[in-house]
Design a protein around this motif. Structure first.
Motif, PDB file in Angstrom:
ATOM      1  N   GLU A 281       0.835  -1.203   0.000  1.00 40.78           N
ATOM      2  CA  GLU A 281       0.000   0.000   0.000  1.00 40.78           C
ATOM      3  C   GLU A 281       0.868   1.249   0.000  1.00 40.78           C
ATOM      4  O   GLU A 281       0.564   2.235  -0.701  1.00 40.78           O
ATOM      5  CB  GLU A 281      -0.927  -0.021   1.217  1.00 40.78           C
ATOM      6  N   ARG A 282       1.963   1.229   0.739  1.00 37.50           N
ATOM      7  CA  ARG A 282       2.887   2.365   0.744  1.00 37.50           C
ATOM      8  C   ARG A 282       3.552   2.529  -0.622  1.00 37.50           C
ATOM      9  O   ARG A 282       3.754   3.646  -1.108  1.00 37.50           O
ATOM     10  CB  ARG A 282       3.947   2.188   1.834  1.00 37.50           C
ATOM     11  N   VAL A 283       3.896   1.401  -1.241  1.00 37.18           N
ATOM     12  CA  VAL A 283       4.498   1.440  -2.574  1.00 37.18           C
ATOM     13  C   VAL A 283       3.566   2.133  -3.566  1.00 37.18           C
ATOM     14  O   VAL A 283       3.975   3.016  -4.327  1.00 37.18           O
ATOM     15  CB  VAL A 283       4.831   0.011  -3.055  1.00 37.18           C
ATOM     16  N   LEU A 284       2.300   1.739  -3.553  1.00 34.75           N
ATOM     17  CA  LEU A 284       1.339   2.323  -4.499  1.00 34.75           C
ATOM     18  C   LEU A 284       1.170   3.818  -4.269  1.00 34.75           C
ATOM     19  O   LEU A 284       1.016   4.591  -5.223  1.00 34.75           O
ATOM     20  CB  LEU A 284      -0.007   1.613  -4.376  1.00 34.75           C
ATOM     21  N   LYS A 285       1.205   4.243  -3.012  1.00 36.63           N
ATOM     22  CA  LYS A 285       1.100   5.679  -2.709  1.00 36.63           C
ATOM     23  C   LYS A 285       2.290   6.428  -3.323  1.00 36.63           C
ATOM     24  O   LYS A 285       2.114   7.502  -3.931  1.00 36.63           O
ATOM     25  CB  LYS A 285       1.062   5.885  -1.202  1.00 36.63           C
ATOM     26  N   VAL A 286       3.491   5.880  -3.188  1.00 36.64           N
ATOM     27  CA  VAL A 286       4.674   6.518  -3.771  1.00 36.64           C
ATOM     28  C   VAL A 286       4.545   6.590  -5.284  1.00 36.64           C
ATOM     29  O   VAL A 286       4.817   7.634  -5.898  1.00 36.64           O
ATOM     30  CB  VAL A 286       5.951   5.751  -3.374  1.00 36.64           C
ATOM     31  N   LEU A 287       4.102   5.495  -5.899  1.00 33.07           N
ATOM     32  CA  LEU A 287       3.983   5.462  -7.352  1.00 33.07           C
ATOM     33  C   LEU A 287       2.944   6.468  -7.849  1.00 33.07           C
ATOM     34  O   LEU A 287       3.151   7.134  -8.878  1.00 33.07           O
ATOM     35  CB  LEU A 287       3.635   4.054  -7.818  1.00 33.07           C
ATOM     36  N   GLN A 288       1.842   6.587  -7.128  1.00 31.91           N
ATOM     37  CA  GLN A 288       0.834   7.591  -7.487  1.00 31.91           C
ATOM     38  C   GLN A 288       1.405   8.993  -7.383  1.00 31.91           C
ATOM     39  O   GLN A 288       1.179   9.847  -8.251  1.00 31.91           O
ATOM     40  CB  GLN A 288      -0.392   7.449  -6.586  1.00 31.91           C
ATOM     41  N   ASP A 289       2.133   9.265  -6.307  1.00 31.48           N
ATOM     42  CA  ASP A 289       2.736  10.580  -6.119  1.00 31.48           C
ATOM     43  C   ASP A 289       3.740  10.905  -7.234  1.00 31.48           C
ATOM     44  O   ASP A 289       3.961  12.078  -7.558  1.00 31.48           O
ATOM     45  CB  ASP A 289       3.437  10.659  -4.761  1.00 31.48           C
ATOM     46  N   LEU A 290       4.320   9.876  -7.815  1.00 34.11           N
ATOM     47  CA  LEU A 290       5.270  10.067  -8.916  1.00 34.11           C
ATOM     48  C   LEU A 290       4.578  10.227 -10.260  1.00 34.11           C
ATOM     49  O   LEU A 290       5.241  10.422 -11.286  1.00 34.11           O
ATOM     50  CB  LEU A 290       6.248   8.889  -8.971  1.00 34.11           C
ATOM     51  N   GLY A 291       3.242  10.117 -10.264  1.00 30.82           N
ATOM     52  CA  GLY A 291       2.486  10.373 -11.481  1.00 30.82           C
ATOM     53  C   GLY A 291       2.001   9.147 -12.219  1.00 30.82           C
ATOM     54  O   GLY A 291       1.359   9.272 -13.274  1.00 30.82           O
ATOM     55  N   ALA A 292       2.285   7.937 -11.701  1.00 27.29           N
ATOM     56  CA  ALA A 292       1.831   6.728 -12.380  1.00 27.29           C
ATOM     57  C   ALA A 292       0.317   6.598 -12.284  1.00 27.29           C
ATOM     58  O   ALA A 292      -0.303   7.018 -11.303  1.00 27.29           O
ATOM     59  CB  ALA A 292       2.496   5.499 -11.773  1.00 27.29           C
ATOM     60  N   ALA A 293      -0.273   5.989 -13.300  1.00 32.01           N
ATOM     61  CA  ALA A 293      -1.711   5.698 -13.291  1.00 32.01           C
ATOM     62  C   ALA A 293      -1.904   4.282 -12.781  1.00 32.01           C
ATOM     63  O   ALA A 293      -1.475   3.320 -13.428  1.00 32.01           O
ATOM     64  CB  ALA A 293      -2.281   5.846 -14.698  1.00 32.01           C
ATOM     65  N   ILE A 294      -2.535   4.147 -11.611  1.00 33.32           N
ATOM     66  CA  ILE A 294      -2.737   2.832 -10.997  1.00 33.32           C
ATOM     67  C   ILE A 294      -4.057   2.246 -11.496  1.00 33.32           C
ATOM     68  O   ILE A 294      -5.106   2.903 -11.405  1.00 33.32           O
ATOM     69  CB  ILE A 294      -2.747   2.923  -9.466  1.00 33.32           C
ATOM     70  N   ARG A 295      -4.006   1.032 -12.010  1.00 30.47           N
ATOM     71  CA  ARG A 295      -5.197   0.369 -12.532  1.00 30.47           C
ATOM     72  C   ARG A 295      -5.362  -0.995 -11.875  1.00 30.47           C
ATOM     73  O   ARG A 295      -4.397  -1.760 -11.761  1.00 30.47           O
ATOM     74  CB  ARG A 295      -5.086   0.171 -14.047  1.00 30.47           C
ATOM     75  N   GLU A 296      -6.574  -1.291 -11.466  1.00 29.01           N
ATOM     76  CA  GLU A 296      -6.848  -2.641 -10.971  1.00 29.01           C
ATOM     77  C   GLU A 296      -6.993  -3.586 -12.159  1.00 29.01           C
ATOM     78  O   GLU A 296      -7.642  -3.260 -13.147  1.00 29.01           O
ATOM     79  CB  GLU A 296      -8.117  -2.665 -10.116  1.00 29.01           C
ATOM     80  N   VAL A 297      -6.358  -4.746 -12.051  1.00 25.78           N
ATOM     81  CA  VAL A 297      -6.452  -5.766 -13.083  1.00 25.78           C
ATOM     82  C   VAL A 297      -6.820  -7.087 -12.413  1.00 25.78           C
ATOM     83  O   VAL A 297      -6.743  -7.229 -11.192  1.00 25.78           O
ATOM     84  CB  VAL A 297      -5.117  -5.931 -13.847  1.00 25.78           C
ATOM     85  N   ARG A 298      -7.221  -8.039 -13.223  1.00 28.95           N
ATOM     86  CA  ARG A 298      -7.487  -9.377 -12.718  1.00 28.95           C
ATOM     87  C   ARG A 298      -6.433 -10.314 -13.279  1.00 28.95           C
ATOM     88  O   ARG A 298      -6.431 -10.628 -14.467  1.00 28.95           O
ATOM     89  CB  ARG A 298      -8.883  -9.852 -13.120  1.00 28.95           C
ATOM     90  N   PHE A 299      -5.513 -10.718 -12.413  1.00 34.86           N
ATOM     91  CA  PHE A 299      -4.426 -11.573 -12.860  1.00 34.86           C
ATOM     92  C   PHE A 299      -4.940 -13.002 -12.990  1.00 34.86           C
ATOM     93  O   PHE A 299      -5.754 -13.458 -12.184  1.00 34.86           O
ATOM     94  CB  PHE A 299      -3.266 -11.517 -11.860  1.00 34.86           C
ATOM     95  N   PRO A 300      -4.487 -13.749 -14.006  1.00 33.03           N
ATOM     96  CA  PRO A 300      -4.996 -15.114 -14.200  1.00 33.03           C
ATOM     97  C   PRO A 300      -4.586 -16.044 -13.062  1.00 33.03           C
ATOM     98  O   PRO A 300      -3.579 -15.820 -12.385  1.00 33.03           O
ATOM     99  CB  PRO A 300      -4.354 -15.543 -15.521  1.00 33.03           C
ATOM    100  N   ALA A 301      -5.358 -17.097 -12.859  1.00 34.81           N
ATOM    101  CA  ALA A 301      -5.041 -18.091 -11.835  1.00 34.81           C
ATOM    102  C   ALA A 301      -3.713 -18.757 -12.168  1.00 34.81           C
ATOM    103  O   ALA A 301      -3.473 -19.181 -13.299  1.00 34.81           O
ATOM    104  CB  ALA A 301      -6.157 -19.124 -11.755  1.00 34.81           C
ATOM    105  N   VAL A 302      -2.840 -18.853 -11.169  1.00 33.76           N
ATOM    106  CA  VAL A 302      -1.500 -19.398 -11.402  1.00 33.76           C
ATOM    107  C   VAL A 302      -1.246 -20.695 -10.642  1.00 33.76           C
ATOM    108  O   VAL A 302      -0.204 -21.327 -10.825  1.00 33.76           O
ATOM    109  CB  VAL A 302      -0.411 -18.376 -10.991  1.00 33.76           C
ATOM    110  N   ARG A 303      -2.191 -21.116  -9.804  1.00 35.49           N
ATOM    111  CA  ARG A 303      -1.896 -22.231  -8.907  1.00 35.49           C
ATOM    112  C   ARG A 303      -1.524 -23.510  -9.661  1.00 35.49           C
ATOM    113  O   ARG A 303      -0.621 -24.255  -9.241  1.00 35.49           O
ATOM    114  CB  ARG A 303      -3.089 -22.496  -7.974  1.00 35.49           C
TER     115      ARG A 303
END
Length: 465
Positions: A281-303
């Motif tokens: 969560e802290r990482v994402l806050k830093v990335l947002q502050d740096l101007g990155a566009a954060i997008r939620e994705v659905r990663f495929p099942a890897v199990r």
């Protein structure tokens, strides 16, 4: 500058000081060799120290500097080499006893490229047996300098420990299921697992050929990028290596505006310890502050692919060891023995199914990655485990699958990733996360890694030894 400051300089600063003659390669190399002699008795990160050759290389590097012929960003910089890479004239055991007397007559391609760039090779770094999960019973396991009771990070453990402890300025590692990213996370370092084929594997002992990735471990993203820039590129001795492309990270020195960063909250938090989730969560806050566009994705099942990793790797390692197993089976440790046996027990039809499942995952990951530039994920669902917890993992297939759930998928698909430090636990152990990029996306990894580290200080923390 005191000699106590010298071992923890970043490579860019050190190389500049060498070029301007503020410090000599010989002085730097002597300092590192003395530090290895003093500290590595308890850390066990080196399998073989190349003292005389390193000093000779340093003197040659110094001669070129004095003659005005410094050749690049690694000129005169002392690095360590994981002990599965051939180094001419140096024992190369790959963590085994069966190869303890093997002395190559030529350098691995990556070692040759480092030497041509003026790098000083300090020695061979200790590793797990054959680059699999555990060290051979006769080998002293490298000790995590952040906490002796904690895991140092699997196969490239010596590379991680030596770099974190200031016993080299960076190191070569390999990653078949996570073994560049695990020691990076465990030791507070930055490591790059490149796109499969980006870096030649010629002159490296195989674990699983189609899963093995060669890359750097360093103390920050800029240093890792410098090493990768030297070792990457097509090699006619490795027909699976990719054509050289300009990697392009040097032109990205600002913020992250325009970069699309994906996150799958469900995948990242499934069974993940709270301390890792909070760090992300802290990482994402830093990335947002740096101007990155954060997008939620659905990663495929890897199990499925994670569960099949041992069969996939087992067949390949059985082939790699066909000349010595079962002929020398009594000299193998139990973990590598069992992996080879899994390979022998896997039928052709079953192996084909494993490959089909792997190809399907690659396609699904490509689809997700086509919509973003980078994915953010943990390296592992918990911080560096204690040896006691690691022992429990080894006995429980489900727990072991948890350990590699965020790393092994990208060995199977070949996507590049970078592990970086992003915090510490309440007991002071490092926490890491990773960026994953599209195939060939190392420039995006390095851009984001450098920007993140300009905005944070976790990579500047060092263990107290």
């Amino acid at each position: 500058m005191s000699n106590s400051d010298l071992p923890f300089l970043d490579i860019g600063t050190l190389a500049q000081m060498i070029r301007t003659r503020d410090v000599s390669p010989v002085e730097v190399t002597r300092t590192m060799l003395e530090r290895i002699e003093r500290l590595d008795q308890k850390l066990h990160s080196y399998a073989f120290v190349m003292r005389e050759q390193a000093l000779a290389d340093a003197r040659e590097a110094e001669r070129k500097v004095l003659a005005g012929h410094a050749v690049g960003p690694l000129h005169g910089v002392p690095l360590g080499i994981k002990d599965l890479f051939w180094v001419a004239g140096a024992p190369t055991a790959a963590g085994t006893t069966i190869h303890k007397d093997f002395v190559p007559t030529e350098d691995a391609t990556v070692v040759r490229r480092l030497r041509e760039a003026g790098t000083v090779v300090l020695g061979k770094l200790q590793m797990t047996e054959g680059a699999f999960a555990t060290h051979h019973p006769s080998v002293a396991e490298p000790v995590n300098p952040w906490g002796a009771n904690h895991w140092a990070g699997a196969s490239s453990s010596g590379s991680g420990v030596a770099t974190a402890a200031g016993l080299c300025y960076g190191a070569l590692g390999t990653d078949t299921g996570g073994s560049i990213r695990f020691p990076s996370a465990a030791n507070g370092l930055t490591g790059i697992k490149p796109t499969w084929g980006r870096v030649s594997r010629h002159g490296a002992f195989e674990l699983g050929a189609s899963l093995d990735h060669v890359g750097p471990i360093a103390r920050n993203a800029a240093d890792a990028a410098l090493i990768l820039g030297v070792i990457a590129g097509y090699d006619p001795l490795d027909p699976t290596s990719l054509p050289q492309e300009r990697l392009g990270w040097s032109e990205h020195t600002g913020d992250l505006h325009g970069l699309r960063i994906g996150i799958d909250p469900n995948w990242n938090t499934d069974g993940t310890d709270a301390v890792i989730v909070e760090a992300l969560e802290r990482v994402l806050k830093v990335l947002q502050d740096l101007g990155a566009a954060i997008r939620e994705v659905r990663f495929p099942a890897v199990r499925t692919v994670v569960d099949e990793w041992q069969e996939d790797c087992g067949v390949q390692v059985a082939l790699a060891h066909a000349d010595t197993f079962p002929r020398l089976a009594s000299e193998y440790g139990p973990a590598l023995t069992r992996l080879i046996e899994i390979g022998h027990e896997t039928s052709a039809a079953r192996y084909q199914q494993v490959q089909l499942n792997r190809a399907a995952l690659r396609g699904r990951v490509n689809k997700v990655m086509s919509e973003i530039d980078l994915l953010v994920a943990p390296v592992q669902p918990f911080a560096a485990p204690t040896h006691e917890r690691l022992g429990a993992l080894a006995q429980d297939p489900d727990l072991n699958a948890r350990l590699i759930q965020f790393t092994a998928p990208f060995n199977s698909t070949g996507h590049p990733s970078m592990a970086l430090p992003c915090g510490q636990t309440s007991t002071g152990m490092p926490i890491g996360f990773q960026f994953i990029a599209q195939h060939g996306g190392e420039a995006a990894l390095c851009r984001a890694g450098m920007a993140f580290q300009r905005a944070t200080q976790w990579h500047n923390a060092h263990p107290r030894i």
